[in-house]
Motif scaffolding. Structure first.
Motif, PDB file in Angstrom:
ATOM      1  N   ASN A   1       0.833  -1.202   0.000  1.00 61.01           N
ATOM      2  CA  ASN A   1       0.000   0.000   0.000  1.00 61.01           C
ATOM      3  C   ASN A   1       0.870   1.256   0.000  1.00 61.01           C
ATOM      4  O   ASN A   1       2.106   1.170  -0.100  1.00 61.01           O
ATOM      5  CB  ASN A   1      -0.991  -0.014   1.173  1.00 61.01           C
ATOM      6  CG  ASN A   1      -0.285  -0.003   2.528  1.00 61.01           C
ATOM      7  OD1 ASN A   1       0.895   0.369   2.638  1.00 61.01           O
ATOM      8  ND2 ASN A   1      -0.993  -0.407   3.563  1.00 61.01           N
TER       9      ASN A   1
ATOM     10  N   GLN B   1      -9.561  -5.253   2.489  1.00 57.05           N
ATOM     11  CA  GLN B   1     -10.405  -4.063   2.357  1.00 57.05           C
ATOM     12  C   GLN B   1      -9.818  -3.093   1.336  1.00 57.05           C
ATOM     13  O   GLN B   1     -10.547  -2.469   0.562  1.00 57.05           O
ATOM     14  CB  GLN B   1     -10.559  -3.377   3.718  1.00 57.05           C
ATOM     15  CG  GLN B   1     -11.358  -4.157   4.737  1.00 57.05           C
ATOM     16  CD  GLN B   1     -10.551  -5.253   5.436  1.00 57.05           C
ATOM     17  OE1 GLN B   1      -9.349  -5.393   5.202  1.00 57.05           O
ATOM     18  NE2 GLN B   1     -11.215  -6.023   6.275  1.00 57.05           N
ATOM     19  N   GLY B   2      -8.489  -2.983   1.360  1.00 53.37           N
ATOM     20  CA  GLY B   2      -7.817  -2.116   0.402  1.00 53.37           C
ATOM     21  C   GLY B   2      -8.038  -2.579  -1.024  1.00 53.37           C
ATOM     22  O   GLY B   2      -8.323  -1.777  -1.920  1.00 53.37           O
TER      23      GLY B   2
ATOM     24  N   TRP C   1     -10.547  -4.424  -2.059  1.00 48.76           N
ATOM     25  CA  TRP C   1     -11.980  -4.284  -2.328  1.00 48.76           C
ATOM     26  C   TRP C   1     -12.278  -2.893  -2.882  1.00 48.76           C
ATOM     27  O   TRP C   1     -12.996  -2.727  -3.865  1.00 48.76           O
ATOM     28  CB  TRP C   1     -12.743  -4.547  -1.035  1.00 48.76           C
ATOM     29  CG  TRP C   1     -14.201  -4.228  -1.053  1.00 48.76           C
ATOM     30  CD1 TRP C   1     -14.832  -3.308  -0.294  1.00 48.76           C
ATOM     31  CD2 TRP C   1     -15.234  -4.837  -1.845  1.00 48.76           C
ATOM     32  NE1 TRP C   1     -16.179  -3.298  -0.569  1.00 48.76           N
ATOM     33  CE2 TRP C   1     -16.448  -4.227  -1.510  1.00 48.76           C
ATOM     34  CE3 TRP C   1     -15.227  -5.841  -2.811  1.00 48.76           C
ATOM     35  CZ2 TRP C   1     -17.659  -4.581  -2.112  1.00 48.76           C
ATOM     36  CZ3 TRP C   1     -16.430  -6.192  -3.399  1.00 48.76           C
ATOM     37  CH2 TRP C   1     -17.623  -5.569  -3.045  1.00 48.76           C
ATOM     38  N   LYS C   2     -11.693  -1.860  -2.263  1.00 46.95           N
ATOM     39  CA  LYS C   2     -11.897  -0.483  -2.734  1.00 46.95           C
ATOM     40  C   LYS C   2     -11.309  -0.296  -4.133  1.00 46.95           C
ATOM     41  O   LYS C   2     -11.886   0.400  -4.980  1.00 46.95           O
ATOM     42  CB  LYS C   2     -11.249   0.506  -1.762  1.00 46.95           C
ATOM     43  CG  LYS C   2     -11.939   0.578  -0.413  1.00 46.95           C
ATOM     44  CD  LYS C   2     -11.191   1.503   0.534  1.00 46.95           C
ATOM     45  CE  LYS C   2     -11.845   1.517   1.914  1.00 46.95           C
ATOM     46  NZ  LYS C   2     -11.068   2.328   2.880  1.00 46.95           N
TER      47      LYS C   2
ATOM     48  N   LYS D   1     -13.547  -2.008  -6.881  1.00 45.03           N
ATOM     49  CA  LYS D   1     -14.794  -1.261  -7.049  1.00 45.03           C
ATOM     50  C   LYS D   1     -14.543   0.016  -7.863  1.00 45.03           C
ATOM     51  O   LYS D   1     -15.341   0.389  -8.730  1.00 45.03           O
ATOM     52  CB  LYS D   1     -15.384  -0.896  -5.682  1.00 45.03           C
ATOM     53  CG  LYS D   1     -15.862  -2.065  -4.867  1.00 45.03           C
ATOM     54  CD  LYS D   1     -17.173  -2.632  -5.343  1.00 45.03           C
ATOM     55  CE  LYS D   1     -18.340  -1.861  -4.795  1.00 45.03           C
ATOM     56  NZ  LYS D   1     -19.623  -2.519  -5.126  1.00 45.03           N
ATOM     57  N   LYS D   2     -13.420   0.676  -7.585  1.00 43.84           N
ATOM     58  CA  LYS D   2     -13.074   1.908  -8.296  1.00 43.84           C
ATOM     59  C   LYS D   2     -12.898   1.650  -9.795  1.00 43.84           C
ATOM     60  O   LYS D   2     -13.440   2.382 -10.628  1.00 43.84           O
ATOM     61  CB  LYS D   2     -11.776   2.483  -7.710  1.00 43.84           C
ATOM     62  CG  LYS D   2     -11.279   3.735  -8.424  1.00 43.84           C
ATOM     63  CD  LYS D   2      -9.982   4.251  -7.814  1.00 43.84           C
ATOM     64  CE  LYS D   2      -8.795   3.430  -8.235  1.00 43.84           C
ATOM     65  NZ  LYS D   2      -7.503   4.012  -7.788  1.00 43.84           N
TER      66      LYS D   2
END
Length: 295
Positions: free
Chosen positions: A210, A219-220, A222-223, A226-227
């Protein structure tokens, strides 16, 4: 009950080799069950009977929990009492004759080949983050690995010259999965350029990092997906497993052997892989209905 739970979780970790996520799921489900037993004034595992378990399952249903959630709790209870029975810590299994609710099989959401193409082209590779994101998406679609396996990949798991990755799956089972040329190219660009800018300490062993130079989280990711789905104009509901489902379905649609797909996905039971055959049949029927003049 705490001592028995700790012994059970130790057994799952050491003898069964289950992942930390799976063990935590067992712990949460059983702690919820113990809470229900306390409400029912049952304080000893020896005193637990069929009615106590049924009352707990009814409690879950009153909270409108899905059948899959109820089944998961019941499965945890069954596994726990079988462990206690085998270990001589209880004389009977109160869950033995409780019927498991039948689940409606839901077919996984799958992207079309053109949707996958748009998704994979969405990251801008002019930045370290774009190079990382494209490499992650390409690897997911090229290999079908789980997101948890993706974010756990280490640098020494990647063998670009030989064209494969090593992946540690459920139950600490290692498998080797081939990479396509597009994934190799994306990984090469990320490792040789973008990753060097993210790994500020030069000591990080995990592959995908990251903005702090630490391992990326579920979670990172997942975002991120989606983006890019929004950027690619994909209207379907995207989950972290969407590319895994698409990988399996597209392979089978193009004639891949079911056993080979099972091995690449890391499924212990081929019946789990067979759901993708149903997906391909549904897709073929849909194509026929739309394209055949007499359909």
């Amino acid at each position: 009950m705490r001592a028995e739970l700790d012994a059970f979780l130790h057994y799952l970790r050491v003898e069964k080799g289950l992942s930390a996520n799976t063990i935590n799921s067992y712990r949460r489900d059983l702690e919820r069950f113990f809470s229900s037993l306390n409400k029912q004034q049952c304080v000893s595992l020896e005193d637990v009977n069929r009615e106590h378990i049924l009352a707990f399952l009814l409690e879950l249903r009153k909270e409108h929990k899905a059948d899959a959630t109820v089944n998961r709790h019941l499965s945890a209870i069954r596994t726990f009492f079988r462990f206690l029975l085998h270990d001589g810590k209880c004389a009977h299994d109160p869950s033995a004759h409780i019927e498991t609710p039948k689940l409606e099989k839901k077919l996984p959401q799958v992207l079309s080949v053109s949707e996958v193409e748009r998704l994979l082209k969405a990251p801008s590779t002019t930045t370290p983050f774009g190079q990382r994101d494209q490499a992650m998406l390409e690897v997911l679609y090229a290999t079908g690995i789980r997101v948890s396996e993706l974010i756990s990949l280490r640098l020494d798991d990647v063998h670009l010259q030989m064209g494969f990755i090593k992946c540690m799956g459920k139950g600490s089972k290692e498998r080797i999965i081939p990479l396509g040329q597009m994934a190799i190219d994306a990984l090469s660009q990320y490792i040789n350029n973008g990753r060097k800018k993210l790994d500020k300490t030069r000591r990080q062993k995990v592959l995908f990092l990251n903005h702090h130079g630490r391992p990326l989280t579920r979670q990172g990711f997942w975002k991120i997906i989606k983006k890019y789905a929004a950027k690619a104009g994909i209207k379907k509901e995207i989950t972290p497993h969407t590319l895994r489902h698409s990988f399996a379905t597209h392979l089978l649609e193009n004639g891949a052997d079911l056993r080979a797909v099972q091995e690449m996905l890391g499924h212990a039971d081929i019946s789990t892989t067979q759901i993708y055959i149903h997906v391909t049949k549904v897709r073929l029927k849909d194509v026929y209905s739309r394209a055949h003049p007499r359909a």
